[in-house]
Motif scaffolding. Structure first.
Motif, mmCIF file in Angstrom:
data_model
loop_
_atom_site.group_PDB
_atom_site.id
_atom_site.type_symbol
_atom_site.label_atom_id
_atom_site.label_comp_id
_atom_site.label_asym_id
_atom_site.label_seq_id
_atom_site.Cartn_x
_atom_site.Cartn_y
_atom_site.Cartn_z
ATOM 1 N N LYS A 1 -3.276 -42.740 2.153
ATOM 2 C CA LYS A 1 -2.546 -42.485 0.843
ATOM 3 C C LYS A 1 -2.777 -40.875 0.261
ATOM 4 O O LYS A 1 -2.043 -40.232 -0.061
ATOM 5 N N LEU A 2 -3.935 -40.515 0.694
ATOM 6 C CA LEU A 2 -4.323 -39.151 0.337
ATOM 7 C C LEU A 2 -3.426 -38.089 1.153
ATOM 8 O O LEU A 2 -3.056 -37.216 0.582
ATOM 9 N N TYR A 3 -3.686 -38.484 2.323
ATOM 10 C CA TYR A 3 -2.464 -37.491 3.277
ATOM 11 C C TYR A 3 -0.992 -37.375 2.745
ATOM 12 O O TYR A 3 -0.435 -36.583 2.829
ATOM 13 N N GLY A 4 -0.816 -38.775 2.498
ATOM 14 C CA GLY A 4 0.628 -39.113 1.904
ATOM 15 C C GLY A 4 0.826 -38.216 0.658
ATOM 16 O O GLY A 4 2.053 -37.727 0.312
ATOM 17 N N TYR A 5 -0.050 -38.157 -0.318
ATOM 18 C CA TYR A 5 0.021 -37.527 -1.497
ATOM 19 C C TYR A 5 0.231 -35.946 -1.197
ATOM 20 O O TYR A 5 1.133 -35.332 -1.795
ATOM 21 N N LEU A 6 -0.607 -35.545 -0.298
ATOM 22 C CA LEU A 6 -0.379 -34.073 0.047
ATOM 23 C C LEU A 6 0.776 -33.883 0.450
ATOM 24 O O LEU A 6 1.423 -32.726 0.266
ATOM 25 N N ASP A 7 1.456 -34.657 1.495
ATOM 26 C CA ASP A 7 2.551 -34.276 2.168
ATOM 27 C C ASP A 7 3.994 -34.605 1.043
ATOM 28 O O ASP A 7 4.733 -33.944 1.181
ATOM 29 N N PHE A 8 3.484 -35.258 0.204
ATOM 30 C CA PHE A 8 4.681 -35.354 -0.763
ATOM 31 C C PHE A 8 5.182 -34.084 -1.496
ATOM 32 O O PHE A 8 6.035 -34.057 -1.965
ATOM 33 N N PHE A 9 4.003 -33.312 -1.599
ATOM 34 C CA PHE A 9 4.214 -31.998 -2.316
ATOM 35 C C PHE A 9 4.235 -30.912 -1.556
ATOM 36 O O PHE A 9 4.086 -29.581 -1.781
ATOM 37 N N ILE A 10 4.548 -31.189 0.038
ATOM 38 C CA ILE A 10 4.351 -30.023 0.919
ATOM 39 C C ILE A 10 5.329 -28.831 0.823
ATOM 40 O O ILE A 10 5.074 -27.833 1.243
ATOM 41 N N ASP A 11 6.519 -29.206 0.167
ATOM 42 C CA ASP A 11 7.582 -27.921 0.106
ATOM 43 C C ASP A 11 7.960 -27.989 -1.378
ATOM 44 O O ASP A 11 9.093 -28.576 -1.922
ATOM 45 N N PRO A 12 7.218 -27.164 -2.262
ATOM 46 C CA PRO A 12 7.849 -27.039 -3.646
ATOM 47 C C PRO A 12 9.129 -26.393 -3.788
ATOM 48 O O PRO A 12 9.703 -26.213 -4.771
ATOM 49 N N THR A 13 9.713 -25.429 -2.708
ATOM 50 C CA THR A 13 10.854 -25.079 -2.865
ATOM 51 C C THR A 13 12.005 -26.002 -2.643
ATOM 52 O O THR A 13 13.214 -25.515 -2.807
ATOM 53 N N GLN A 14 11.656 -27.180 -2.316
ATOM 54 C CA GLN A 14 12.737 -28.358 -2.502
ATOM 55 C C GLN A 14 12.206 -29.431 -3.228
ATOM 56 O O GLN A 14 11.581 -30.447 -3.036
ATOM 57 N N LEU B 1 4.664 -42.511 -6.610
ATOM 58 C CA LEU B 1 4.079 -44.147 -6.359
ATOM 59 C C LEU B 1 4.724 -44.887 -5.247
ATOM 60 O O LEU B 1 4.387 -45.609 -4.370
ATOM 61 N N ASN B 2 6.251 -44.503 -5.258
ATOM 62 C CA ASN B 2 7.134 -45.271 -4.421
ATOM 63 C C ASN B 2 6.772 -44.785 -2.812
ATOM 64 O O ASN B 2 6.667 -45.518 -1.860
ATOM 65 N N SER B 3 6.383 -43.345 -2.900
ATOM 66 C CA SER B 3 5.988 -43.059 -1.618
ATOM 67 C C SER B 3 4.840 -43.457 -0.988
ATOM 68 O O SER B 3 4.467 -43.777 0.095
ATOM 69 N N LEU B 4 3.656 -43.341 -1.918
ATOM 70 C CA LEU B 4 2.352 -43.971 -1.518
ATOM 71 C C LEU B 4 2.168 -45.338 -1.181
ATOM 72 O O LEU B 4 1.290 -45.738 -0.477
ATOM 73 N N ASN B 5 3.204 -46.163 -1.754
ATOM 74 C CA ASN B 5 3.314 -47.571 -1.372
ATOM 75 C C ASN B 5 3.464 -47.937 -0.151
ATOM 76 O O ASN B 5 3.123 -49.167 0.359
ATOM 77 N N GLN B 6 3.999 -46.965 0.689
ATOM 78 C CA GLN B 6 4.062 -47.170 2.037
ATOM 79 C C GLN B 6 2.913 -47.143 3.125
ATOM 80 O O GLN B 6 2.744 -47.555 4.244
ATOM 81 N N PHE B 7 1.899 -46.663 2.500
ATOM 82 C CA PHE B 7 0.590 -46.451 3.231
ATOM 83 C C PHE B 7 -0.532 -47.518 2.806
ATOM 84 O O PHE B 7 -0.544 -48.086 1.801
ATOM 85 N N ASN B 8 -1.113 -47.926 3.980
ATOM 86 C CA ASN B 8 -2.150 -48.954 3.646
ATOM 87 C C ASN B 8 -3.640 -48.364 3.301
ATOM 88 O O ASN B 8 -4.354 -48.987 2.330
#
Length: 195
Positions: free
Chosen positions: A82-95, A70-77
């Motif tokens: 927000k959907l793209y931000g959600y996707l990018d939030f999970f982009i690297d499950p190895t980290q 939610l903190n990450s998504l709050n930066q988008f208007n």
């Protein structure tokens, strides 16, 4: 916060990554004792049994993931961002965002046949996650960002399932190559619904 509440919180904070990394069954109370430097008696003062500690640790892990997302998504208007931000939030499950990886995936797989309480907690979190996605899309439709006939509930389910599958594939493979494919294709699907 009282001393007892502080100690209880400390135990949860130390136990949560252990359960999420090693699993519920493989994490012994002796592991918690080692991590907290507390005696078994002290642990049992704050948690009647391992099951109660597990439930608290599962909640803690999922709260941490939700808070960071939610903190990450709050930066988008915009809804699209927000959907793209959600996707990018999970982009690297190895980290992983949470030590041990996605708690919904980890605890869900372990508990589906063995722990009804944890299974219910994970299912509730899955439903909340999908509702968050649905709400973002509905907001975008209401704001004229997305096509009005977009079935946002179905897409939220698809997006969530693809991401969780991508997390599993990436963690097992040790790289995020497949998650990048999922990310790209979900963004394409979102773009096709954008006005």
């Amino acid at each position: 916060m009282s001393k007892g509440e502080e100690t209880r919180r400390f135990i949860i904070e130390q136990a949560a990554p252990l359960f999420n990394t090693k699993g519920i069954a493989a994490t012994a109370m002796s592991d918690i004792m080692e991590a907290t430097k507390l005696s078994k008696g002290s642990l049992y003062v704050h948690f009647e049994n391992k099951d109660i500690l597990v439930a608290s640790a599962v909640d803690y892990n999922m709260e941490q993931l939700t808070s960071k997302l939610l903190n990450s998504l709050n930066q988008f208007n915009t809804a699209k961002d927000k959907l793209y931000g959600y996707l990018d939030f999970f982009i690297d499950p190895t980290q992983p965002i949470i030590n041990g990886g996605c708690p919904m995936l980890n605890f869900g797989v372990e508990s589906d046949d063995t722990n009804e309480l944890i299974k219910i907690k994970v299912n509730n979190m899955v439903n909340k996650s999908q509702k968050l996605l649905s709400d973002i899309i509905k907001h975008g439709i209401d704001n004229g960002e997305f096509k009005p006939d977009w079935d946002y509930d179905d897409f939220a389910t698809i997006m969530f399932a693809m991401l969780e599958g991508g997390i599993l594939i990436s963690r097992v493979a040790g790289n995020n190559t497949k998650m990048k494919v999922i990310n790209k294709n979900l963004k394409k699907m979102i773009a096709e619904q954008t006005l």
